[in-house]
Design a protein around this motif. Sequence first.
Motif, PDB file in Angstrom:
ATOM      1  N   ASP A  25       0.795  -1.217   0.000  1.00 53.17           N
ATOM      2  CA  ASP A  25       0.000   0.000   0.000  1.00 53.17           C
ATOM      3  C   ASP A  25       0.835   1.280   0.000  1.00 53.17           C
ATOM      4  OD1 ASP A  25      -2.309  -1.507   0.034  1.00 53.17           O
ATOM      5  OD2 ASP A  25      -2.368  -1.561   2.227  1.00 53.17           O
ATOM      6  N   ASN A  26       2.140   1.180   0.067  1.00 52.10           N
ATOM      7  CA  ASN A  26       2.980   2.362   0.209  1.00 52.10           C
ATOM      8  C   ASN A  26       3.678   2.758  -1.077  1.00 52.10           C
ATOM      9  OD1 ASN A  26       2.443   2.617   3.000  1.00 52.10           O
ATOM     10  ND2 ASN A  26       3.858   0.951   3.393  1.00 52.10           N
ATOM     11  N   MET A  27       3.093   2.444  -2.234  1.00 52.51           N
ATOM     12  CA  MET A  27       3.734   2.774  -3.495  1.00 52.51           C
ATOM     13  C   MET A  27       3.887   4.279  -3.673  1.00 52.51           C
ATOM     14  SD  MET A  27       4.911   0.276  -4.899  1.00 52.51           S
ATOM     15  CE  MET A  27       4.786  -1.369  -5.503  1.00 52.51           C
ATOM     16  N   ASN A  28       2.990   5.085  -3.076  1.00 58.30           N
ATOM     17  CA  ASN A  28       3.151   6.530  -3.192  1.00 58.30           C
ATOM     18  C   ASN A  28       4.440   6.984  -2.520  1.00 58.30           C
ATOM     19  OD1 ASN A  28       2.105   5.951  -0.665  1.00 58.30           O
ATOM     20  ND2 ASN A  28       0.905   7.822  -0.557  1.00 58.30           N
ATOM     21  N   GLU A  29       4.908   6.283  -1.493  1.00 56.81           N
ATOM     22  CA  GLU A  29       6.174   6.603  -0.857  1.00 56.81           C
ATOM     23  C   GLU A  29       7.338   6.271  -1.786  1.00 56.81           C
ATOM     24  OE1 GLU A  29       6.604   5.161   3.162  1.00 56.81           O
ATOM     25  OE2 GLU A  29       4.451   5.402   3.498  1.00 56.81           O
ATOM     26  N   LEU A  30       7.214   5.199  -2.552  1.00 58.33           N
ATOM     27  CA  LEU A  30       8.245   4.861  -3.526  1.00 58.33           C
ATOM     28  C   LEU A  30       8.286   5.916  -4.623  1.00 58.33           C
ATOM     29  CD1 LEU A  30      10.441   3.092  -4.633  1.00 58.33           C
ATOM     30  CD2 LEU A  30       8.698   1.584  -5.602  1.00 58.33           C
ATOM     31  N   ALA A  31       7.140   6.379  -5.068  1.00 54.82           N
ATOM     32  CA  ALA A  31       7.092   7.446  -6.067  1.00 54.82           C
ATOM     33  C   ALA A  31       7.808   8.681  -5.536  1.00 54.82           C
ATOM     34  CB  ALA A  31       5.645   7.773  -6.430  1.00 54.82           C
ATOM     35  N   GLU A  32       7.536   9.032  -4.306  1.00 55.47           N
ATOM     36  CA  GLU A  32       8.184  10.188  -3.686  1.00 55.47           C
ATOM     37  C   GLU A  32       9.693   9.971  -3.594  1.00 55.47           C
ATOM     38  OE1 GLU A  32       8.218  12.402   0.628  1.00 55.47           O
ATOM     39  OE2 GLU A  32       6.336  11.535  -0.056  1.00 55.47           O
ATOM     40  N   TYR A  33      10.108   8.795  -3.194  1.00 51.94           N
ATOM     41  CA  TYR A  33      11.533   8.463  -3.087  1.00 51.94           C
ATOM     42  C   TYR A  33      12.236   8.643  -4.434  1.00 51.94           C
ATOM     43  CZ  TYR A  33      15.748   5.676  -2.361  1.00 51.94           C
ATOM     44  OH  TYR A  33      17.045   5.250  -2.298  1.00 51.94           O
ATOM     45  N   LEU A  34      11.556   8.260  -5.513  1.00 56.87           N
ATOM     46  CA  LEU A  34      12.122   8.375  -6.856  1.00 56.87           C
ATOM     47  C   LEU A  34      11.976   9.779  -7.438  1.00 56.87           C
ATOM     48  CD1 LEU A  34      10.848   4.993  -8.342  1.00 56.87           C
ATOM     49  CD2 LEU A  34      13.188   5.555  -7.621  1.00 56.87           C
ATOM     50  N   GLY A  35      11.259  10.665  -6.731  1.00 52.18           N
ATOM     51  CA  GLY A  35      11.061  12.027  -7.206  1.00 52.18           C
ATOM     52  C   GLY A  35       9.980  12.149  -8.257  1.00 52.18           C
ATOM     53  N   LEU A  36       9.028  11.214  -8.238  1.00 50.80           N
ATOM     54  CA  LEU A  36       7.943  11.197  -9.216  1.00 50.80           C
ATOM     55  C   LEU A  36       6.614  11.464  -8.534  1.00 50.80           C
ATOM     56  CD1 LEU A  36       8.960   7.905 -11.073  1.00 50.80           C
ATOM     57  CD2 LEU A  36       9.413  10.244 -11.822  1.00 50.80           C
ATOM     58  N   THR A  37       5.661  11.972  -9.299  1.00 53.57           N
ATOM     59  CA  THR A  37       4.308  12.068  -8.778  1.00 53.57           C
ATOM     60  C   THR A  37       3.698  10.670  -8.805  1.00 53.57           C
ATOM     61  OG1 THR A  37       3.300  12.430 -10.942  1.00 53.57           O
ATOM     62  CG2 THR A  37       4.047  14.401  -9.738  1.00 53.57           C
ATOM     63  N   TYR A  41       4.493   7.692 -11.549  1.00 57.31           N
ATOM     64  CA  TYR A  41       4.866   6.341 -11.128  1.00 57.31           C
ATOM     65  C   TYR A  41       3.896   5.317 -11.723  1.00 57.31           C
ATOM     66  CZ  TYR A  41       6.016   2.311  -8.330  1.00 57.31           C
ATOM     67  OH  TYR A  41       6.379   1.053  -7.946  1.00 57.31           O
ATOM     68  N   ASP A  42       2.600   5.612 -11.645  1.00 60.65           N
ATOM     69  CA  ASP A  42       1.599   4.700 -12.219  1.00 60.65           C
ATOM     70  C   ASP A  42       1.792   4.539 -13.720  1.00 60.65           C
ATOM     71  OD1 ASP A  42       0.449   4.307  -9.733  1.00 60.65           O
ATOM     72  OD2 ASP A  42      -1.148   5.780 -10.050  1.00 60.65           O
TER      73      ASP A  42
END
Length: 83
Positions: A25-37, A41-42
């Motif tokens: 459920d924390n894929m938005n945190e991975l997007a943030e880590y990568l510097g992506l919205t 990321y989706d």
Amino acid sequence: MSQIANSGNQKDIDAGHGLPNKLGDNMNELAEYLGLTDEQYDELDIELHEDTGSSGEMVYSYWFNVPETASAEILQKTGWKVE
């Protein structure tokens, strides 16, 4: 993966050493880590792979390939290259 490691960006070097455990459920945190919205990321539709070493018992890191369909905007933002 070599494309990420060769970019020289600190976040990409960190990614080469192992992405943080951001599955589920924390894929938005991975997007943030990568510097992506979240939308960027989706759009990438990244498939994370586990590096379990030779034992296969413990996850040491995660990795992914940059999709050939990555937009020019994402490639510019991250410094990634598709070859």
